[in-house]
Design a protein around this motif. Structure first.
Motif, mmCIF file in Angstrom:
data_model
loop_
_atom_site.group_PDB
_atom_site.id
_atom_site.type_symbol
_atom_site.label_atom_id
_atom_site.label_comp_id
_atom_site.label_asym_id
_atom_site.label_seq_id
_atom_site.Cartn_x
_atom_site.Cartn_y
_atom_site.Cartn_z
ATOM 1 N N SER A 270 1.645 7.694 -8.002
ATOM 2 C CA SER A 270 1.386 7.617 -6.313
ATOM 3 C C SER A 270 2.045 9.031 -6.036
ATOM 4 O O SER A 270 1.411 9.260 -5.213
ATOM 5 C CB SER A 270 2.272 6.674 -5.813
ATOM 6 O OG SER A 270 2.449 6.417 -4.413
ATOM 7 N N LEU A 271 3.065 9.524 -6.475
ATOM 8 C CA LEU A 271 3.401 10.643 -6.088
ATOM 9 C C LEU A 271 2.652 12.155 -6.303
ATOM 10 O O LEU A 271 2.057 12.703 -5.422
ATOM 11 C CB LEU A 271 4.795 11.252 -6.618
ATOM 12 C CG LEU A 271 5.304 12.747 -6.263
ATOM 13 C CD1 LEU A 271 5.773 12.775 -4.760
ATOM 14 C CD2 LEU A 271 6.810 12.925 -7.100
ATOM 15 N N VAL A 272 2.057 12.113 -7.634
ATOM 16 C CA VAL A 272 0.997 13.059 -7.892
ATOM 17 C C VAL A 272 -0.253 13.083 -7.259
ATOM 18 O O VAL A 272 -0.851 13.874 -6.785
ATOM 19 C CB VAL A 272 0.712 13.000 -9.497
ATOM 20 C CG1 VAL A 272 -0.281 13.916 -9.730
ATOM 21 C CG2 VAL A 272 1.967 13.667 -10.316
ATOM 22 N N GLY A 273 -0.879 11.829 -7.101
ATOM 23 C CA GLY A 273 -1.871 11.454 -6.197
ATOM 24 C C GLY A 273 -1.799 11.998 -4.846
ATOM 25 O O GLY A 273 -2.665 12.354 -4.266
ATOM 26 N N ALA A 274 -0.738 11.482 -4.262
ATOM 27 C CA ALA A 274 -0.546 11.945 -2.867
ATOM 28 C C ALA A 274 -0.581 13.396 -2.644
ATOM 29 O O ALA A 274 -1.116 14.086 -1.743
ATOM 30 C CB ALA A 274 0.797 11.378 -2.441
ATOM 31 N N GLY B 252 0.744 -1.281 0.032
ATOM 32 C CA GLY B 252 -0.086 0.046 0.109
ATOM 33 C C GLY B 252 0.820 1.245 0.089
ATOM 34 O O GLY B 252 0.233 2.480 0.097
ATOM 35 N N LEU B 253 2.160 1.111 -0.322
ATOM 36 C CA LEU B 253 2.549 2.365 -0.320
ATOM 37 C C LEU B 253 2.875 3.191 -1.568
ATOM 38 O O LEU B 253 2.866 4.272 -1.639
ATOM 39 C CB LEU B 253 4.515 2.104 0.032
ATOM 40 C CG LEU B 253 4.631 1.631 1.538
ATOM 41 C CD1 LEU B 253 6.219 1.454 1.636
ATOM 42 C CD2 LEU B 253 4.357 2.680 2.536
ATOM 43 N N ILE B 254 2.321 2.340 -2.571
ATOM 44 C CA ILE B 254 1.866 2.827 -3.833
ATOM 45 C C ILE B 254 0.692 3.142 -4.071
ATOM 46 O O ILE B 254 -0.035 1.806 -4.156
ATOM 47 C CB ILE B 254 2.840 2.287 -4.976
ATOM 48 C CG1 ILE B 254 4.393 2.536 -4.944
ATOM 49 C CG2 ILE B 254 2.426 2.702 -6.381
ATOM 50 C CD1 ILE B 254 5.354 1.975 -5.865
ATOM 51 N N ARG B 255 -0.041 4.097 -4.191
ATOM 52 C CA ARG B 255 -1.272 4.269 -4.667
ATOM 53 C C ARG B 255 -1.885 5.069 -5.663
ATOM 54 O O ARG B 255 -0.799 5.651 -6.354
ATOM 55 C CB ARG B 255 -2.137 4.743 -3.194
ATOM 56 C CG ARG B 255 -1.766 3.794 -2.031
ATOM 57 C CD ARG B 255 -2.728 4.293 -0.752
ATOM 58 N NE ARG B 255 -1.926 5.688 -0.258
ATOM 59 C CZ ARG B 255 -2.456 6.499 0.575
ATOM 60 N NH1 ARG B 255 -3.611 6.056 0.963
ATOM 61 N NH2 ARG B 255 -1.755 7.433 0.732
ATOM 62 N N VAL C 47 -2.486 4.307 -8.473
ATOM 63 C CA VAL C 47 -2.157 4.339 -9.780
ATOM 64 C C VAL C 47 -3.348 4.427 -10.816
ATOM 65 O O VAL C 47 -3.207 4.835 -12.042
ATOM 66 C CB VAL C 47 -1.433 2.672 -9.848
ATOM 67 C CG1 VAL C 47 -1.192 2.468 -11.136
ATOM 68 C CG2 VAL C 47 -0.175 3.113 -8.945
ATOM 69 N N TYR C 48 -4.535 3.744 -10.356
ATOM 70 C CA TYR C 48 -5.686 3.511 -11.418
ATOM 71 C C TYR C 48 -6.213 5.031 -11.682
ATOM 72 O O TYR C 48 -6.476 5.553 -12.774
ATOM 73 C CB TYR C 48 -6.901 2.637 -10.884
ATOM 74 C CG TYR C 48 -7.990 2.804 -11.759
ATOM 75 C CD1 TYR C 48 -7.997 1.963 -12.773
ATOM 76 C CD2 TYR C 48 -9.162 3.603 -11.500
ATOM 77 C CE1 TYR C 48 -9.010 1.864 -13.806
ATOM 78 C CE2 TYR C 48 -10.266 3.259 -11.951
ATOM 79 C CZ TYR C 48 -10.016 2.524 -13.476
ATOM 80 O OH TYR C 48 -11.366 2.537 -14.163
ATOM 81 N N THR C 49 -6.205 5.902 -10.600
ATOM 82 C CA THR C 49 -6.866 7.310 -10.769
ATOM 83 C C THR C 49 -5.900 8.222 -11.545
ATOM 84 O O THR C 49 -6.269 8.830 -12.706
ATOM 85 C CB THR C 49 -6.864 7.979 -9.311
ATOM 86 O OG1 THR C 49 -7.790 7.287 -8.544
ATOM 87 C CG2 THR C 49 -7.546 9.376 -9.472
ATOM 88 N N ARG C 50 -4.789 7.876 -11.552
ATOM 89 C CA ARG C 50 -3.844 8.933 -12.211
ATOM 90 C C ARG C 50 -3.104 8.223 -13.528
ATOM 91 O O ARG C 50 -2.917 9.017 -14.355
ATOM 92 C CB ARG C 50 -2.743 9.342 -11.299
ATOM 93 C CG ARG C 50 -3.145 10.124 -10.134
ATOM 94 C CD ARG C 50 -3.697 11.508 -10.352
ATOM 95 N NE ARG C 50 -4.266 11.946 -9.050
ATOM 96 C CZ ARG C 50 -4.753 12.948 -9.272
ATOM 97 N NH1 ARG C 50 -4.604 14.134 -10.347
ATOM 98 N NH2 ARG C 50 -5.339 13.581 -8.043
ATOM 99 N N LEU C 51 -3.187 6.749 -13.621
ATOM 100 C CA LEU C 51 -2.570 6.248 -14.939
ATOM 101 C C LEU C 51 -3.525 5.778 -15.751
ATOM 102 O O LEU C 51 -3.530 5.504 -16.905
ATOM 103 C CB LEU C 51 -1.381 5.221 -14.260
ATOM 104 C CG LEU C 51 -0.577 4.494 -15.583
ATOM 105 C CD1 LEU C 51 0.303 5.739 -16.230
ATOM 106 C CD2 LEU C 51 0.684 3.793 -14.767
ATOM 107 N N GLY C 52 -4.734 5.291 -15.140
ATOM 108 C CA GLY C 52 -5.705 4.642 -16.129
ATOM 109 C C GLY C 52 -5.783 3.307 -15.862
ATOM 110 O O GLY C 52 -6.868 2.659 -16.710
#
Length: 242
Positions: free
Chosen positions: A228-232, A33-36, A38-43
């Motif tokens: 993950s970075l942009v989402g956070a 769960g440290l990388i989240r 992904v679906y929202t930002r990458l598709g």
């Protein structure tokens, strides 16, 4: 047989293991769960991203022939050194000339995934701009290496793709980074330098293969990390405004 000359790893065994290890670490980070985001930002889902990167790594061994430049002087060596890295070459060639091929893991899969991300995220304009930037950079730094083909430093595509994507499309930066890093490398390093192939005597010139595969693969890893970075950061900004 033709296939025996076309099927080989595009990087040294040590670098291949390192890329596999990086993919394993990425999978662990996603699992805990440290990388989240992904679906929202990458598709695509995190699992899909990992599986596609794994397919890219596995498919890097396979090159599909597209054309044959006959009557050329072929330089045959097992390894060449490029920016401190050993690059594997076909060990033998039974015919004169250069085979133009396309790599499954370094070109076919990235192209198909890029088209999917373009359609799903509707990022055509920013992707065109970012791809143009990455293509120009890759064209400038690409170096024809006798016996190997067209080569670029491994971190040039992902770094410039991420930088360009963050500038032109912050919210969709991860998807734009993958598209521009993959297509920009293939266009700028490989396609724009096809005319150089005849001059360097390489037995197999693989689009997305030796010389560019590692940069394209690392771009995929960077895109997942960037998601993950942009989402956070976006979530933190939204929380601060609330």
């Amino acid at each position: 047989m033709l296939s025996s000359h076309l099927d080989y790893l595009p990087v040294s065994s040590g670098l291949y293991i390192a890329l596999m290890g990086a993919l394993l670490v990425l999978g662990v980070l996603v699992k805990i769960g440290l990388i989240r985001y992904v679906y929202t930002r990458l598709g695509i889902t995190p699992l899909s991203a990992i599986l596609l990167l794994l397919a890219s790594l596995a498919g890097s061994y396979v090159n599909l022939p597209l054309a044959h430049f006959p009557d050329e002087t072929v330089v045959v060596r097992q390894y060449v050194d490029f920016f401190g890295m050993e690059v594997v070459l076909p060990r033998e060639v039974d015919w004169p000339g250069t085979i133009i091929a396309i790599n499954i893991g370094g070109a076919v899969i990235p192209i198909l995934l890029s088209l999917y991300l373009l359609a799903v995220n509707k990022i055509w304009l920013p992707s065109i701009v970012a791809t143009a930037i990455v293509s120009a950079v890759c064209y400038m730094v690409a170096e024809p290496v006798p016996g190997a083909g067209i080569m670029i430093p491994i971190f040039i595509p992902p770094l410039f793709a991420c930088a360009a994507a963050l500038i032109v499309a912050w919210n969709k930066a991860p998807a734009v980074a993958y598209v521009s890093g993959s297509l920009g490398t293939l266009i700028g390093a490989d396609l724009f330098n096809l005319d150089e192939i005849r001059k360097i005597g390489t037995p197999v010139a693989s689009i997305g293969g030796a010389g560019t595969f590692d940069g394209i693969f690392v771009t995929g890893i960077f895109a997942v990390l960037l998601a993950s970075l942009v989402g956070a950061i976006s979530e933190r900004r939204a929380t601060e405004r609330a």
